[in-house]
Design a protein around this motif. Structure first.
Motif, short mmCIF file in Angstrom:
data_model
loop_
_atom_site.label_atom_id
_atom_site.label_comp_id
_atom_site.label_asym_id
_atom_site.label_seq_id
_atom_site.Cartn_x
_atom_site.Cartn_y
_atom_site.Cartn_z
N SER A 118 23.77 11.18 -49.02
CA SER A 118 24.48 11.44 -50.27
C SER A 118 24.98 12.88 -50.27
CB SER A 118 23.55 11.16 -51.46
OG SER A 118 24.25 11.22 -52.68
N GLY A 119 25.46 13.31 -51.43
CA GLY A 119 26.00 14.66 -51.55
C GLY A 119 25.04 15.57 -52.29
N HIS A 120 25.26 15.72 -53.61
CA HIS A 120 24.39 16.55 -54.44
C HIS A 120 23.40 15.65 -55.18
CE1 HIS A 120 23.07 19.52 -57.39
NE2 HIS A 120 23.66 20.44 -56.64
N ASN A 160 27.75 9.59 -59.90
CA ASN A 160 28.28 8.42 -59.19
C ASN A 160 27.54 8.15 -57.88
OD1 ASN A 160 29.49 10.66 -57.82
ND2 ASN A 160 31.18 9.37 -57.13
N LEU A 161 27.14 9.22 -57.19
CA LEU A 161 26.43 9.03 -55.92
C LEU A 161 25.03 8.47 -56.14
CD1 LEU A 161 27.54 12.24 -53.98
CD2 LEU A 161 28.62 9.97 -54.06
N VAL A 165 27.12 7.20 -48.69
CA VAL A 165 27.71 6.71 -49.93
C VAL A 165 28.99 7.46 -50.32
CG1 VAL A 165 25.53 5.80 -50.83
CG2 VAL A 165 26.19 8.16 -51.36
N ALA A 166 29.47 8.33 -49.44
CA ALA A 166 30.80 8.95 -49.55
C ALA A 166 31.19 9.39 -48.14
CB ALA A 166 30.81 10.10 -50.54
N ASN A 192 30.22 2.31 -59.82
CA ASN A 192 29.52 2.87 -58.67
C ASN A 192 28.25 2.12 -58.31
OD1 ASN A 192 31.01 5.34 -57.67
ND2 ASN A 192 31.00 5.69 -59.88
N PHE A 193 27.59 1.52 -59.26
CA PHE A 193 26.42 0.69 -58.92
C PHE A 193 26.87 -0.54 -58.12
CE2 PHE A 193 23.20 -2.58 -59.71
CZ PHE A 193 22.04 -1.88 -59.40
N ASP A 194 27.94 -1.18 -58.57
CA ASP A 194 28.48 -2.32 -57.84
C ASP A 194 28.96 -1.91 -56.45
OD1 ASP A 194 27.95 -3.86 -60.03
OD2 ASP A 194 30.04 -4.18 -60.61
N PHE A 195 29.55 -0.73 -56.37
CA PHE A 195 30.04 -0.23 -55.09
C PHE A 195 28.88 -0.02 -54.12
CE2 PHE A 195 32.18 3.44 -52.72
CZ PHE A 195 32.97 2.60 -51.95
N GLY A 196 27.77 0.52 -54.65
CA GLY A 196 26.58 0.67 -53.83
C GLY A 196 26.05 -0.67 -53.36
N GLN A 197 26.09 -1.66 -54.25
CA GLN A 197 25.66 -3.01 -53.85
C GLN A 197 26.53 -3.56 -52.72
OE1 GLN A 197 23.95 -5.96 -56.73
NE2 GLN A 197 25.16 -4.78 -58.18
#
Length: 335
Positions: A165-167, A172-173, A234-235, A139-144
């Protein structure tokens, strides 16, 4: 007559024994798939992945549940507690709140030796003892990746961006938010305050709890700003709302001209539809079906073959969808 009467119970007993020991009659193994929200097609795809694997193994059964409408940490724990009373054999779960989930349910799963694998959203590192492995995106890579894509649309020396974001506690978020900021700032930072010319809008990040109506309202509020910040979710959130198209359509021309930029994680069918309509600039998607399939396989191997997962984390890739490649960038599988 006597011989026929004598043999009948023996034949019945033999048939019962054959049924018991045959693969078709083997005791059923039940894996529960629990998403952050039940009505989310992302988690439904993961359930289909579990079903796909179960179809190849007749003794395996997958069931699906989760909080109905939004990311409710208490509801998720209550649901997982109830699964304990249904005598499930294993749990495949996407974490909303790691601490709350462990204390409220997973400690008891551990005490009962019921294996757990996380998918999509892992437990926090200090809680890894309560799961066998994690299956999903780094998830960090996905954010990048999301942040790197946003760089294409930096139009001024001081570029404003709004992250949705969500919560607030979802592992992961939060990792994705951190990855976005790292990509833009070039360093780890709790907030973008001018690094490389990037600033987070004062009202952001926005936390929608995954509530669709709230997500769309938050998006609409940002689009009305002058100038609007780059909007990066992010989702999926707003794009799962039936009101997304009617809310965003008035901005279609500005989106096509990149005067308004909407970037979102995930590439569910609903999201691809709005991308086709030119109501999003890009979507970066994951592999939820494979999360469910591989998670089920790892749990099955543990239960049947006593084989522990070889790795602590199984990272899957992601893909980029734009209006130009939307017809072939991905296929959302259904079992």
């Amino acid at each position: 007559m006597f011989i026929q009467y004598f043999l009948r119970p023996s034949l019945f007993l033999l048939g019962a024994l054959l049924t018991f020991f045959s693969p078709q009659g083997a005791a059923e193994i039940t894996i529960a798939v629990v998403g952050k929200t039940k009505n989310d097609s992302f988690y439904q795809q993961s359930f289909h992945g579990c079903q796909y694997f179960a179809n190849l193994h007749p003794a395996l059964n997958c069931i699906y549940t989760g909080p109905d409408d939004f990311q409710d940490v208490r509801a998720q724990v209550i649901i997982v507690q109830e699964l304990l009373e249904k005598n499930i054999d294993a749990l495949l779960i996407s974490t909303t709140d790691s601490d709350f989930l462990v204390k409220g349910a997973l400690q008891e799963f551990s005490a009962r030796n019921i294996p757990v694998i996380t998918f999509d959203s892992d437990l926090l590192p200090q809680h890894h003892q309560y799961r066998l492995a994690y299956v999903g995106t780094n998830n960090f890579d996905f954010g990048q990746a999301l942040g790197q894509y946003a760089k294409r649309f930096k139009h001024s020396e001081k570029q404003s961006i709004c992250l949705q974001s969500g919560h607030k506690t979802t592992p992961n978020l939060n990792s994705r938010l951190a990855g976005v900021r790292f990509a833009l700032a070039g360093e780890n930072t709790p907030r973008l305050t001018g690094q490389n010319g990037w600033y987070e809008h004062p009202r952001c990040p926005l936390y929608s709890l995954g509530k669709r109506a709230d997500s769309v309202h938050q998006l609409d509020t940002m689009l009305k700003k002058t100038p609007p910040p780059i909007f990066l979710a992010v989702a999926g959130f707003a794009q799962f709302s039936p009101d997304y198209v009617s809310t965003v359509y008035p901005y279609k021309k500005q989106i096509e001209q990149h005067k308004i930029v909407i970037i979102s994680a995930d590439t569910e069918d609903t999201q691809l539809d709005v991308l086709k309509q030119g109501l999003s600039v890009a979507n970066i998607g994951q592999k939820p079906f494979e999360m469910g399939r591989l998670g089920a396989e790892l749990l099955y191997n543990y239960l049947i073959n006593k084989q522990r997962p070889e790795k602590s984390s199984y990272y899957l890739g992601y893909h980029y969808c734009t209006p130009e490649n939307v017809e072939y960038c991905t296929i959302n599988r259904k079992w």
